[in-house]
Design an enzyme around this catalytic site. Structure first.
Site, PDB file in Angstrom:
ATOM      1  N   LYS A  73       0.849  -1.616   0.328  1.00 65.41           N
ATOM      2  CA  LYS A  73       0.003  -0.026   0.405  1.00 65.41           C
ATOM      3  C   LYS A  73       0.862   1.086   0.329  1.00 65.41           C
ATOM      4  CE  LYS A  73      -3.824  -1.780   1.433  1.00 65.41           C
ATOM      5  NZ  LYS A  73      -5.156  -1.693   3.471  1.00 65.41           N
ATOM      6  N   ASP A  85      -6.304  13.525  -1.942  1.00 66.24           N
ATOM      7  CA  ASP A  85      -6.194  13.418  -0.382  1.00 66.24           C
ATOM      8  C   ASP A  85      -6.950  12.580   0.639  1.00 66.24           C
ATOM      9  OD1 ASP A  85      -6.137  16.312  -0.835  1.00 66.24           O
ATOM     10  OD2 ASP A  85      -8.362  16.275  -0.430  1.00 66.24           O
ATOM     11  N   ASP A 109     -10.078   2.442   1.806  1.00 67.02           N
ATOM     12  CA  ASP A 109      -9.474   2.044   2.866  1.00 67.02           C
ATOM     13  C   ASP A 109     -10.786   3.008   3.894  1.00 67.02           C
ATOM     14  OD1 ASP A 109      -9.136  -0.428   2.851  1.00 67.02           O
ATOM     15  OD2 ASP A 109      -7.118   0.264   3.213  1.00 67.02           O
ATOM     16  N   GLY A 135      -5.500  -0.561  18.765  1.00 66.75           N
ATOM     17  CA  GLY A 135      -4.718  -0.419  17.131  1.00 66.75           C
ATOM     18  C   GLY A 135      -3.956   0.438  17.037  1.00 66.75           C
ATOM     19  N   ALA A 139      -4.742  -0.772   9.240  1.00 69.72           N
ATOM     20  CA  ALA A 139      -6.203   0.368   9.599  1.00 69.72           C
ATOM     21  C   ALA A 139      -6.756   1.140  10.473  1.00 69.72           C
ATOM     22  CB  ALA A 139      -6.728  -1.260  10.040  1.00 69.72           C
TER      23      ALA A 139
HETATM   24  P1  NAP Z   1      -1.016  -4.555  11.428  1.00 64.83           P
HETATM   25  O1  NAP Z   1      -0.293  -3.223  10.446  1.00 64.83           O
HETATM   26  O2  NAP Z   1       0.445  -5.450  11.358  1.00 64.83           O
HETATM   27  O3  NAP Z   1      -0.548  -3.876  12.958  1.00 64.83           O
HETATM   28  C1  NAP Z   1      -1.639  -4.880  13.636  1.00 64.83           C
HETATM   29  C2  NAP Z   1      -2.117  -4.045  14.762  1.00 64.83           C
HETATM   30  O4  NAP Z   1      -2.349  -5.677  15.994  1.00 64.83           O
HETATM   31  C3  NAP Z   1      -1.178  -3.409  15.773  1.00 64.83           C
HETATM   32  O5  NAP Z   1      -1.371  -2.317  16.526  1.00 64.83           O
HETATM   33  C4  NAP Z   1      -0.613  -4.653  16.408  1.00 64.83           C
HETATM   34  O6  NAP Z   1      -0.416  -3.829  17.929  1.00 64.83           O
HETATM   35  C5  NAP Z   1      -1.745  -5.155  17.063  1.00 64.83           C
HETATM   36  N1  NAP Z   1      -1.852  -6.750  17.667  1.00 64.83           N
HETATM   37  C6  NAP Z   1      -1.551  -7.115  17.433  1.00 64.83           C
HETATM   38  N2  NAP Z   1      -1.355  -8.697  17.705  1.00 64.83           N
HETATM   39  C7  NAP Z   1      -1.921  -8.325  18.942  1.00 64.83           C
HETATM   40  C8  NAP Z   1      -2.766  -8.571  19.931  1.00 64.83           C
HETATM   41  N3  NAP Z   1      -2.184 -10.371  20.707  1.00 64.83           N
HETATM   42  N4  NAP Z   1      -3.095  -8.369  20.915  1.00 64.83           N
HETATM   43  C9  NAP Z   1      -3.481  -6.403  21.263  1.00 64.83           C
HETATM   44  N5  NAP Z   1      -2.925  -6.047  19.715  1.00 64.83           N
HETATM   45  C10 NAP Z   1      -2.278  -6.476  19.267  1.00 64.83           C
HETATM   46  O7  NAP Z   1      -2.308  -4.853  10.470  1.00 64.83           O
HETATM   47  P2  NAP Z   1      -3.532  -3.939   9.848  1.00 64.83           P
HETATM   48  O8  NAP Z   1      -3.248  -3.653   8.408  1.00 64.83           O
HETATM   49  O9  NAP Z   1      -3.253  -2.673  10.644  1.00 64.83           O
HETATM   50  O10 NAP Z   1      -4.983  -4.828  10.095  1.00 64.83           O
HETATM   51  C11 NAP Z   1      -5.129  -5.310  11.143  1.00 64.83           C
HETATM   52  C12 NAP Z   1      -6.576  -6.233  10.997  1.00 64.83           C
HETATM   53  O11 NAP Z   1      -7.359  -4.878  10.534  1.00 64.83           O
HETATM   54  C13 NAP Z   1      -6.365  -7.087  10.982  1.00 64.83           C
HETATM   55  O12 NAP Z   1      -6.962  -8.218  11.363  1.00 64.83           O
HETATM   56  C14 NAP Z   1      -7.134  -6.771   9.255  1.00 64.83           C
HETATM   57  O13 NAP Z   1      -7.282  -8.316   8.860  1.00 64.83           O
HETATM   58  C15 NAP Z   1      -8.076  -6.334   9.500  1.00 64.83           C
HETATM   59  N6  NAP Z   1      -7.773  -5.313   8.381  1.00 64.83           N
HETATM   60  C16 NAP Z   1      -9.671  -5.513   7.498  1.00 64.83           C
HETATM   61  C17 NAP Z   1      -9.776  -4.666   6.542  1.00 64.83           C
HETATM   62  C18 NAP Z   1     -11.177  -4.828   5.988  1.00 64.83           C
HETATM   63  O14 NAP Z   1     -11.525  -4.092   4.792  1.00 64.83           O
HETATM   64  N7  NAP Z   1     -11.879  -5.038   6.693  1.00 64.83           N
HETATM   65  C19 NAP Z   1      -9.492  -3.282   6.166  1.00 64.83           C
HETATM   66  C20 NAP Z   1      -7.878  -3.916   6.144  1.00 64.83           C
HETATM   67  C21 NAP Z   1      -7.354  -4.576   7.720  1.00 64.83           C
HETATM   68  P3  NAP Z   1       1.177  -3.914  18.218  1.00 64.83           P
HETATM   69  O15 NAP Z   1       1.943  -2.525  17.850  1.00 64.83           O
HETATM   70  O16 NAP Z   1       1.656  -3.948  19.738  1.00 64.83           O
HETATM   71  O17 NAP Z   1       2.144  -4.588  18.144  1.00 64.83           O
END
Ligand code: NAP
Length: 285
Positions: A73, A85, A109, A135, A139
């Protein structure tokens, strides 16, 4: 009819890994329902291969655009000739199309996050409310920007690693604050919206360590995870009487503007794409 209209249009989703992506199923269903002469494929590219893959795809005149998923991304933002933007705000792009012969990047998103909230409750409802986001990854950033557009009174970002929450909150003004992970349950007491933008609770990942004892039954709980769609967090929220939204709601909402950007028409409304995706995930609608 022009030659271009009779030609099959091509689009794809690009990422690494990509085999699990639900986008081909989603766009394929809309293509069929809209009766468009188009094909939406899955394309695997490593970080090293990404730029060349983008060039290869867009060198085909039939190619109308691509959705970009992890880990590309940020690279999608960099490779674009022009960005809107949403990309400036998010620092990342998930949609590449052509615009006046140039590569144009957008981030859907943010709209994908907020559209289901505006469908569930009016814009007026969200005004001056308190929002909690768990988080601090990509996302969470999209959720934060989308949440700000609802004009809430306060947004609290709470992440397991607090330093990342602080970095995310920086530059968004007094309304947005980063809290320590230990404060996550008490923060729910006056929250109108809880967003899980962490990956905790996703299939194959540790569960989210969170009790909903303090949350009001009037709150809405939005889990961005869609594997599974019905996460333990959403089950707890439902038991508490809260309204719920799942990751498929966001996935579908972010795909709608992409479809229109690719094919020039909005996706047909009557198609039950959520049912189709739930079926593909092995969950009953
Ligand atoms: P990312 O950049 O890898 O961030 C993951 C986040 O989760 C970090 O803040 C991490 O905290 C936290 N985390 C991981 N394990 C944890 C735990 N056991 N307890 C508490 N916090 C924990 O991932 P991302 O791209 O932001 O995506 C996050 C989620 O959103 C994923 O499940 C993804 O599938 C979902 N998502 C959905 C959509 C949709 O269209 N529905 C779109 C995008 C993403 P730390 O900083 O402490 O490691």
């Amino acid at each position: 009819m022009t030659t271009k209209q009779t030609q099959q249009m091509h689009a794809c989703v690009i990422g690494d890994p990509i085999a699990h992506s639900l986008s081909p199923l989603l766009h394929g269903a809309w293509i069929k329902a809209a009766n468009i002469n188009a094909k939406y494929a899955r394309r695997h590219a490593t970080k090293k291969e990404f730029n060349q893959a983008v060039k290869d795809c867009f060198s085909d005149p039939r190619f109308v655009g691509m959705n970009v998923t992890l880990p590309h991304k940020e690279a999608a933002k960099k490779i674009a000739d022009c960005i809107d933007d949403t990309v400036k705000q998010a620092g990342a792009a998930n949609l590449l199309t052509r615009k006046n012969g140039q590569l144009y990047a957008r981030n859907t998103d943010i709209e994908g996050f907020s559209a289901p909230l505006l469908k569930a409750r009016t814009v007026q409802h969200w005004k001056n409310t308190n929002i909690v986001i768990l988080g601090a990854g990509g996302a969470a950033r999209a959720a934060l920007i989308g949440a700000l557009s609802l004009k809430p009174g306060r947004i609290q970002i709470i992440n397991r690693t607090q330093a990342r929450a602080q970095v995310l909150a920086e530059g968004f003004g007094d309304k947005v604050e980063a809290l320590d992970w230990s404060k996550r349950e008490e923060a729910l007491a006056d929250a109108s919206l809880l967003v899980n933008a962490s990956s905790a609770g996703m299939t194959g990942k540790p569960p989210l360590d969170l009790s909903l004892q303090h949350i009001s039954g009037d709150a809405l709980v939005y889990d961005l995870i869609y594997t599974p769609q019905m996460t333990p967090l959403l089950c707890d929220a439902k038991a508490k009487g809260c309204a719920i939204l799942g990751g498929l709601d966001m996935l579908i909402a972010q795909a709608k503007p992409s479809f229109e950007a690719f094919f020039g028409v909005p996706p047909p409304q009557h198609t039950d794409v959520k049912g189709l995706l739930l079926q593909a995930l092995g969950e009953v609608s």
